[in-house]
Design a protein around this motif. Structure first.
Motif, mmCIF file in Angstrom:
data_model
loop_
_atom_site.group_PDB
_atom_site.id
_atom_site.type_symbol
_atom_site.label_atom_id
_atom_site.label_comp_id
_atom_site.label_asym_id
_atom_site.label_seq_id
_atom_site.Cartn_x
_atom_site.Cartn_y
_atom_site.Cartn_z
ATOM 1 N N VAL A 1 -72.110 -41.935 -48.723
ATOM 2 C CA VAL A 1 -72.283 -43.202 -49.173
ATOM 3 C C VAL A 1 -71.468 -43.223 -50.426
ATOM 4 O O VAL A 1 -70.612 -44.334 -50.510
ATOM 5 N N ALA A 2 -71.687 -42.282 -51.241
ATOM 6 C CA ALA A 2 -70.796 -42.343 -52.394
ATOM 7 C C ALA A 2 -69.269 -41.968 -52.261
ATOM 8 O O ALA A 2 -68.451 -42.674 -53.105
ATOM 9 N N ARG A 3 -68.949 -41.200 -51.296
ATOM 10 C CA ARG A 3 -67.577 -41.107 -51.031
ATOM 11 C C ARG A 3 -66.857 -42.191 -50.316
ATOM 12 O O ARG A 3 -65.728 -42.567 -50.588
ATOM 13 N N HIS A 4 -67.670 -43.166 -49.658
ATOM 14 C CA HIS A 4 -67.144 -44.188 -49.112
ATOM 15 C C HIS A 4 -67.626 -45.517 -49.647
ATOM 16 O O HIS A 4 -67.609 -46.762 -49.108
ATOM 17 N N ARG A 5 -67.991 -45.505 -50.967
ATOM 18 C CA ARG A 5 -68.592 -46.806 -51.502
ATOM 19 C C ARG A 5 -67.617 -47.761 -51.798
ATOM 20 O O ARG A 5 -68.177 -49.078 -51.453
ATOM 21 N N TYR A 6 -66.479 -47.498 -52.165
ATOM 22 C CA TYR A 6 -65.524 -48.711 -52.087
ATOM 23 C C TYR A 6 -65.174 -49.221 -51.025
ATOM 24 O O TYR A 6 -64.897 -50.664 -51.047
ATOM 25 N N ASP A 7 -65.067 -48.602 -49.925
ATOM 26 C CA ASP A 7 -64.671 -49.053 -48.657
ATOM 27 C C ASP A 7 -65.949 -49.855 -48.248
ATOM 28 O O ASP A 7 -65.827 -51.242 -47.706
ATOM 29 N N LEU A 8 -67.070 -49.365 -48.375
ATOM 30 C CA LEU A 8 -68.291 -50.000 -47.759
ATOM 31 C C LEU A 8 -68.762 -51.239 -48.664
ATOM 32 O O LEU A 8 -69.189 -52.355 -47.874
ATOM 33 N N PHE A 9 -68.700 -51.163 -50.248
ATOM 34 C CA PHE A 9 -69.138 -52.113 -50.770
ATOM 35 C C PHE A 9 -68.179 -52.835 -51.519
ATOM 36 O O PHE A 9 -68.599 -53.922 -52.200
ATOM 37 N N GLY A 10 -66.849 -52.263 -51.849
ATOM 38 C CA GLY A 10 -66.065 -52.986 -52.552
ATOM 39 C C GLY A 10 -65.841 -52.384 -54.064
ATOM 40 O O GLY A 10 -66.203 -51.579 -54.531
ATOM 41 N N ARG A 11 -64.692 -52.769 -54.784
ATOM 42 C CA ARG A 11 -64.344 -52.208 -56.016
ATOM 43 C C ARG A 11 -64.051 -53.258 -56.621
ATOM 44 O O ARG A 11 -63.264 -54.248 -56.353
ATOM 45 N N SER A 12 -64.398 -53.279 -58.111
ATOM 46 C CA SER A 12 -63.852 -54.239 -59.060
ATOM 47 C C SER A 12 -62.967 -53.820 -60.112
ATOM 48 O O SER A 12 -63.357 -52.614 -60.613
ATOM 49 N N ASP A 13 -61.928 -54.245 -60.661
ATOM 50 C CA ASP A 13 -61.139 -54.000 -61.582
ATOM 51 C C ASP A 13 -61.326 -54.483 -62.986
ATOM 52 O O ASP A 13 -61.149 -53.825 -63.864
ATOM 53 N N VAL A 14 -62.504 -55.047 -62.830
ATOM 54 C CA VAL A 14 -63.153 -55.585 -64.110
ATOM 55 C C VAL A 14 -64.561 -54.923 -64.363
ATOM 56 O O VAL A 14 -65.320 -54.954 -63.042
ATOM 57 N N CYS A 15 -64.847 -54.399 -65.315
ATOM 58 C CA CYS A 15 -66.005 -53.492 -65.710
ATOM 59 C C CYS A 15 -67.223 -54.752 -65.805
ATOM 60 O O CYS A 15 -67.026 -55.775 -66.033
ATOM 61 N N LEU A 16 -68.508 -54.194 -65.487
ATOM 62 C CA LEU A 16 -69.721 -55.304 -65.577
ATOM 63 C C LEU A 16 -69.690 -55.735 -66.998
ATOM 64 O O LEU A 16 -69.982 -55.002 -67.770
ATOM 65 N N MET A 17 -70.023 -57.011 -67.180
ATOM 66 C CA MET A 17 -70.166 -57.387 -68.545
ATOM 67 C C MET A 17 -71.533 -58.063 -68.643
ATOM 68 O O MET A 17 -71.868 -58.868 -67.737
ATOM 69 N N PRO A 18 -72.472 -57.261 -69.326
ATOM 70 C CA PRO A 18 -73.861 -57.847 -69.317
ATOM 71 C C PRO A 18 -74.202 -59.170 -69.863
ATOM 72 O O PRO A 18 -73.402 -59.495 -70.824
ATOM 73 N N ALA A 19 -75.401 -59.825 -69.538
ATOM 74 C CA ALA A 19 -75.502 -61.034 -70.350
ATOM 75 C C ALA A 19 -75.876 -60.623 -71.670
ATOM 76 O O ALA A 19 -76.126 -59.740 -71.969
ATOM 77 N N SER A 20 -75.778 -61.689 -72.695
ATOM 78 C CA SER A 20 -76.022 -61.318 -74.413
ATOM 79 C C SER A 20 -77.363 -60.898 -74.473
ATOM 80 O O SER A 20 -77.564 -59.872 -75.324
ATOM 81 N N ASN A 21 -78.262 -61.323 -73.613
ATOM 82 C CA ASN A 21 -79.631 -60.694 -73.973
ATOM 83 C C ASN A 21 -79.772 -59.389 -73.361
ATOM 84 O O ASN A 21 -80.937 -59.027 -73.406
ATOM 85 N N GLN A 22 -78.809 -58.854 -72.612
ATOM 86 C CA GLN A 22 -79.117 -57.520 -71.782
ATOM 87 C C GLN A 22 -78.133 -56.374 -72.546
ATOM 88 O O GLN A 22 -77.999 -55.124 -72.430
ATOM 89 N N ALA A 23 -77.306 -57.060 -73.571
ATOM 90 C CA ALA A 23 -76.096 -56.213 -74.012
ATOM 91 C C ALA A 23 -76.479 -54.884 -74.658
ATOM 92 O O ALA A 23 -75.873 -53.935 -74.627
ATOM 93 N N HIS A 24 -77.827 -54.979 -75.498
ATOM 94 C CA HIS A 24 -78.327 -53.952 -76.131
ATOM 95 C C HIS A 24 -78.718 -52.587 -75.350
ATOM 96 O O HIS A 24 -78.986 -51.447 -75.679
ATOM 97 N N ARG A 25 -78.859 -52.981 -74.011
ATOM 98 C CA ARG A 25 -79.233 -51.936 -73.178
ATOM 99 C C ARG A 25 -77.915 -51.065 -72.523
ATOM 100 O O ARG A 25 -78.206 -50.100 -71.880
ATOM 101 N N PHE A 26 -76.696 -51.633 -72.897
ATOM 102 C CA PHE A 26 -75.375 -50.781 -72.372
ATOM 103 C C PHE A 26 -75.046 -50.079 -73.671
ATOM 104 O O PHE A 26 -74.791 -50.355 -74.839
ATOM 105 N N LEU A 27 -74.853 -48.803 -73.328
ATOM 106 C CA LEU A 27 -74.156 -47.779 -74.122
ATOM 107 C C LEU A 27 -72.681 -47.889 -74.558
ATOM 108 O O LEU A 27 -72.442 -47.391 -75.489
ATOM 109 N N ASP A 28 -72.275 -48.335 -73.635
ATOM 110 C CA ASP A 28 -70.543 -48.441 -73.716
ATOM 111 C C ASP A 28 -70.396 -49.893 -73.785
ATOM 112 O O ASP A 28 -70.736 -50.665 -73.102
#
Length: 129
Positions: A102-129
């Motif tokens: 599944v990991a090898r084929h994840r982009y084909d099976l589920f898609g790929r985004s050129d934009v990184c995940l942006m957390p909601a402001s109330n969840q931002a503290h849970r992201f290290l980057d």
């Protein structure tokens, strides 16, 4: 506990959204493998920083990848997710073979985004980057 994930993978992003919804105690922090903190965690675990095909769970000096990481995460979420612990009865080579496919084929099976995940402001503290 820290989770390193592929921020361009839509399956991985879905997993992060699932955890944000169900991790009511705020146990998990997230780092994308594209970010500096995520790359540092990968290096410390002895994993490549490019072309990674696993989720990495880090808790102090210990780390887990593949299905072991997923099962530990689900166990930490508590009931009813803890029922997934039964998957430990399946030998790791079999579980991880499916995971790697599944990991090898994840982009084909589920898609790929050129934009990184942006957390909601109330969840931002849970992201290290």
């Amino acid at each position: 506990m820290g989770l390193v994930f592929d921020a361009q993978c839509l399956l991985c992003n879905g997993w992060v959204h699932f955890l944000l919804k169900h991790d009511r105690q705020g146990i998990f922090r997230f780092a994308s493998m594209q970010g500096e903190h995520g790359r540092t965690l990968l290096r410390e675990a002895g994993l490549p920083t490019e072309g990674l095909q696993t989720l990495l769970l880090v808790d102090g000096d210990r780390s887990w990848k593949h299905t072991a990481a997923i099962l530990r995460v689900l166990h930490a979420l508590g009931w009813p997710w803890r029922l997934a612990w039964a998957a430990w009865l399946v030998p790791a080579p079999l579980r991880d073979a499916l995971y790697r496919w599944v990991a090898r084929h994840r982009y084909d099976l589920f898609g790929r985004s050129d934009v990184c995940l942006m957390p909601a402001s109330n969840q931002a503290h849970r992201f290290l980057d």
